[in-house]
Design an enzyme around this catalytic site. Structure first.
Site, PDB file in Angstrom:
ATOM      1  N   HIS A  93       0.773  -0.993  -0.028  1.00 53.59           N
ATOM      2  CA  HIS A  93      -0.095   0.022  -0.042  1.00 53.59           C
ATOM      3  C   HIS A  93       1.073   1.209   0.041  1.00 53.59           C
ATOM      4  O   HIS A  93       0.227   2.262   0.109  1.00 53.59           O
ATOM      5  CB  HIS A  93      -1.076  -0.123   1.067  1.00 53.59           C
ATOM      6  CG  HIS A  93      -1.892   1.106   1.250  1.00 53.59           C
ATOM      7  ND1 HIS A  93      -2.061   1.946   2.061  1.00 53.59           N
ATOM      8  CD2 HIS A  93      -3.220   1.301   0.353  1.00 53.59           C
ATOM      9  CE1 HIS A  93      -3.248   2.740   1.823  1.00 53.59           C
ATOM     10  NE2 HIS A  93      -3.670   2.122   0.966  1.00 53.59           N
TER      11      HIS A  93
ATOM     12  N   LYS B 234       3.375   4.334  -1.036  1.00 55.49           N
ATOM     13  CA  LYS B 234       3.528   5.343  -2.425  1.00 55.49           C
ATOM     14  C   LYS B 234       4.798   6.068  -2.072  1.00 55.49           C
ATOM     15  O   LYS B 234       5.075   7.004  -1.223  1.00 55.49           O
ATOM     16  CB  LYS B 234       2.440   6.248  -2.309  1.00 55.49           C
ATOM     17  CG  LYS B 234       0.889   5.819  -2.525  1.00 55.49           C
ATOM     18  CD  LYS B 234       0.322   5.666  -1.359  1.00 55.49           C
ATOM     19  CE  LYS B 234      -1.038   4.788  -1.709  1.00 55.49           C
ATOM     20  NZ  LYS B 234      -1.619   4.358  -0.310  1.00 55.49           N
TER      21      LYS B 234
ATOM     22  N   ASP C  57      17.499  10.319  -7.161  1.00 56.92           N
ATOM     23  CA  ASP C  57      18.690  10.733  -7.181  1.00 56.92           C
ATOM     24  C   ASP C  57      19.315  10.797  -5.658  1.00 56.92           C
ATOM     25  O   ASP C  57      20.199  11.133  -5.263  1.00 56.92           O
ATOM     26  CB  ASP C  57      19.031  11.770  -7.794  1.00 56.92           C
ATOM     27  CG  ASP C  57      19.141  11.818  -9.289  1.00 56.92           C
ATOM     28  OD1 ASP C  57      18.861  10.880  -9.833  1.00 56.92           O
ATOM     29  OD2 ASP C  57      18.924  13.108  -9.739  1.00 56.92           O
TER      30      ASP C  57
ATOM     31  N   HIS D  40      -8.931  11.120   1.508  1.00 55.38           N
ATOM     32  CA  HIS D  40      -8.100  10.092   1.437  1.00 55.38           C
ATOM     33  C   HIS D  40      -6.813  10.325   2.047  1.00 55.38           C
ATOM     34  O   HIS D  40      -5.883   9.645   2.090  1.00 55.38           O
ATOM     35  CB  HIS D  40      -7.784   9.835  -0.256  1.00 55.38           C
ATOM     36  CG  HIS D  40      -6.938   8.583  -0.430  1.00 55.38           C
ATOM     37  ND1 HIS D  40      -5.907   8.415  -0.616  1.00 55.38           N
ATOM     38  CD2 HIS D  40      -7.650   7.082  -0.199  1.00 55.38           C
ATOM     39  CE1 HIS D  40      -5.821   7.162  -0.743  1.00 55.38           C
ATOM     40  NE2 HIS D  40      -6.544   6.421  -0.703  1.00 55.38           N
TER      41      HIS D  40
ATOM     42  N   LYS E 279      -3.944  10.841   4.931  1.00 57.30           N
ATOM     43  CA  LYS E 279      -3.393  10.064   6.190  1.00 57.30           C
ATOM     44  C   LYS E 279      -2.411  10.932   6.848  1.00 57.30           C
ATOM     45  O   LYS E 279      -1.450  10.770   6.956  1.00 57.30           O
ATOM     46  CB  LYS E 279      -2.955   8.852   5.737  1.00 57.30           C
ATOM     47  CG  LYS E 279      -3.854   7.666   4.943  1.00 57.30           C
ATOM     48  CD  LYS E 279      -3.426   8.049   3.482  1.00 57.30           C
ATOM     49  CE  LYS E 279      -3.989   6.723   2.532  1.00 57.30           C
ATOM     50  NZ  LYS E 279      -5.475   6.545   2.734  1.00 57.30           N
TER      51      LYS E 279
ATOM     52  N   ASP F 113      -0.114  18.913  18.910  1.00 56.72           N
ATOM     53  CA  ASP F 113       0.374  20.098  19.715  1.00 56.72           C
ATOM     54  C   ASP F 113       1.361  20.932  19.042  1.00 56.72           C
ATOM     55  O   ASP F 113       2.286  21.437  19.761  1.00 56.72           O
ATOM     56  CB  ASP F 113       1.218  19.685  20.783  1.00 56.72           C
ATOM     57  CG  ASP F 113       0.200  18.664  21.747  1.00 56.72           C
ATOM     58  OD1 ASP F 113      -0.961  18.780  21.636  1.00 56.72           O
ATOM     59  OD2 ASP F 113       0.772  17.923  22.653  1.00 56.72           O
TER      60      ASP F 113
END
Length: 515
Positions: free
Chosen positions: A249, A251, A256, A431, A433, A438
């Site tokens: 899952h 991404k 470089d 979508h 996450k 604080d």
């Protein structure tokens, strides 16, 4: 009618059909043998008891134990046999062994420098606990001398990614969960083809679930024809195996060794609102530059090489990172890129979230598309609210999956009664996450607040400590999103949420740990 025939002849239907045939063959075979031979029935009953006892005594999350026990009781004999077949699968053992081997091989590149730890100790001793755990027990180093940029939308991330890809001179590593044909992928593919033609090493890896509906089964071979080194992680096949439930899952894009990207944004047009599926698609991503890129390189190489049978020189990329690290210049900001591996028996992503929740003194803001938590996470979130921490959750108003919508609401009353504020993003689907605590720390990545991300998938994220600009940008994103969202109150939820949805959600949530 045309759509029905298209579905019937699709790879997804064929694979599911073959799996169903396998399960039914086992079920009827066991049932037939048990009916004809009482001794077989008795043996299977004893076997079921032994399996149930072993589940209770396994070092496993309580929610998983409960789900399996319910399944074994609900489907006598077959349930225990099904559990045994899945858990003793040769493929599962092979995956676990290969990933453990990779982890040991790369562990030497995941230790935090003593100088950086001493700087952090002066800044905030409490942060040493998470850094120590990650460095000593997992293999991800804390880094300084880095900078980051937060993107509150897929469109912003896409624009920056294209710009950085065009600058590539040595190598491009990309690892994505979803890839789909359209403007976004076509634009990126053209750059990858161009760079590969210029002699830049281009590696691209995508999850095998894409082959069900989005990409041709052997699409990675087409990419290789363009000079791109391509792999697919764990193709879906019609066989009973738990590894098919463990998806990549992540991404990740590394360019470089100087810049890396992560976040919720996949390579498909809905993520940049070129195509509308569930209203406005609200996503988030982050770009990091400097020494913190090293952990993303490490994560990518771990996945790329987990099933390689011959040795290669890929460690050179990690050695380059070590050689380029310098004396601490930036003494204020710290970055920790981390990965979740379902085969290491250590819930890394969940521990990051718990560490942030337990340390909060002022507020906890969370963006997530899915909210299906175990008792430990629920207890920590509700206790935070009860001890005076402001806890706000931002969820979708338009869901991509009805099951996720129903399962999330099972614990709404518990959250609301404790003082947690719940907001639904009215324009569409969230979508992102993201967790912010604080004005001091945040994490942006691929980790949803559910069982799949915490226990079943390969995930990743970037933990950011004390980077004022990034933390401010994330706070602005939260406040802007809350402003266009609808707040769910306890009274409204109790009076207006129908009983049949409560029942359906309870049934779905019961088996959520397995799927």
């Amino acid at each position: 009618m045309e759509k029905i025939w298209h579905l019937i002849y699709s790879r997804t239907f064929i694979i599911l059909l073959l799996l169903a045939v396998t399960v039914l063959a086992i079920f009827f075979g066991v049932t037939y043998a048990a009916l004809l031979m009482p001794a077989v029935l008795l043996a299977l009953q004893i076997f079921s008891i032994i399996v149930a006892i072993s589940i209770v005594n396994r070092p496993m999350n309580a929610s998983f134990k409960l789900t399996w026990i319910i399944f074994i009781i609900g489907v006598p004999i077959f349930g225990a046999l099904f559990y045994f077949i899945l858990q003793s699968n040769i493929e599962t053992r092979r995956y676990r062994k290969n990933f453990q081997k990779q982890a040991e091989k790369l562990r030497q590149y995941g230790h935090t420098s003593s100088k950086l730890l001493s700087v952090l100790e002066k800044e905030d001793k409490d942060q040493l606990k998470l850094a120590h755990y990650m460095s000593q027990h997992v293999g991800y180093a804390l880094h300084g001398n880095s900078d980051a940029t937060y993107f509150p939308s897929g469109e912003a991330k896409f624009e920056a990614l294209v710009e950085e890809l065009r600058k590539a001179e040595k190598y491009i590593f990309m690892e994505y969960y979803i890839v789909d044909f359209g403007y976004m992928w076509d634009s990126i593919l053209e750059i990858l083809k161009e760079k590969a033609g210029q002699g830049v090493e281009v590696r691209f890896m995508y999850d095998g679930s894409n082959s069900l509906m989005l990409l041709p089964y052997n699409y990675y071979k087409s990419l290789r024809e363009f000079g791109i080194k391509a792999k697919v992680f764990s193709q879906i096949i019609p066989a009973l195996s738990t590894v098919q439930n463990n998806r990549d899952h992540r991404k990740i894009a590394v360019i470089d060794g100087r810049v890396a990207f992560t976040g919720g944004v996949n390579l498909a047009d809905e993520y940049i609102n070129q195509k509308e599926r569930f209203g406005h698609w609200k996503d988030a991503a982050i770009m990091v530059k400097g020494e913190a890129v090293a952990n993303f390189t490490l994560m990518f190489l771990q996945m790329w090489n987990f099933n390689e049978k011959t040795e290669n020189d890929d460690l050179k990329y990690l050695k380059e990172h070590l050689e380029s690290e310098k004396e601490i210049v930036d003494k204020d900001s710290f970055f920790l890129a981390y990965g979740e591996n379902p085969f290491d028996k250590d819930e890394v992503a969940k521990r990051v979230y718990l560490d942030m929740i337990q340390s909060a003194t002022d507020y906890i803001y969370i963006m997530t598309p899915y909210l299906v938590l175990d008792d430990e996470m629920i207890d920590n979130l509700t206790y935070a609210a009860k001890r005076g921490v402001q806890v706000k959750l931002l969820l979708p108003h338009i869901y991509d999956k009805q099951s996720a919508y129903l399962a999330a609401r099972v614990d709404f009353e518990t959250y609301l009664e404790s003082g947690i504020e719940i907001y639904e993003y009215t324009p569409g689907f969230v979508h992102s996450k993201v967790v912010l605590v604080d004005d001091k720390k945040a994490t942006v990545g691929t980790v949803n607040m559910d069982f799949r991300s915490f226990y079943l998938n390969f995930e990743c994220g970037l933990y950011v400590y004390n980077h004022k600009q990034v933390l401010w940008d994330i706070l602005v994103d939260f406040e802007t999103s809350f402003a266009v969202s609808e707040q769910i109150t306890l009274e409204d939820f109790r009076n207006n949420y129908p009983w049949h949805k409560r029942l359906a959600g309870s049934l779905i949530a019961m088996f959520a740990p397995l799927f």
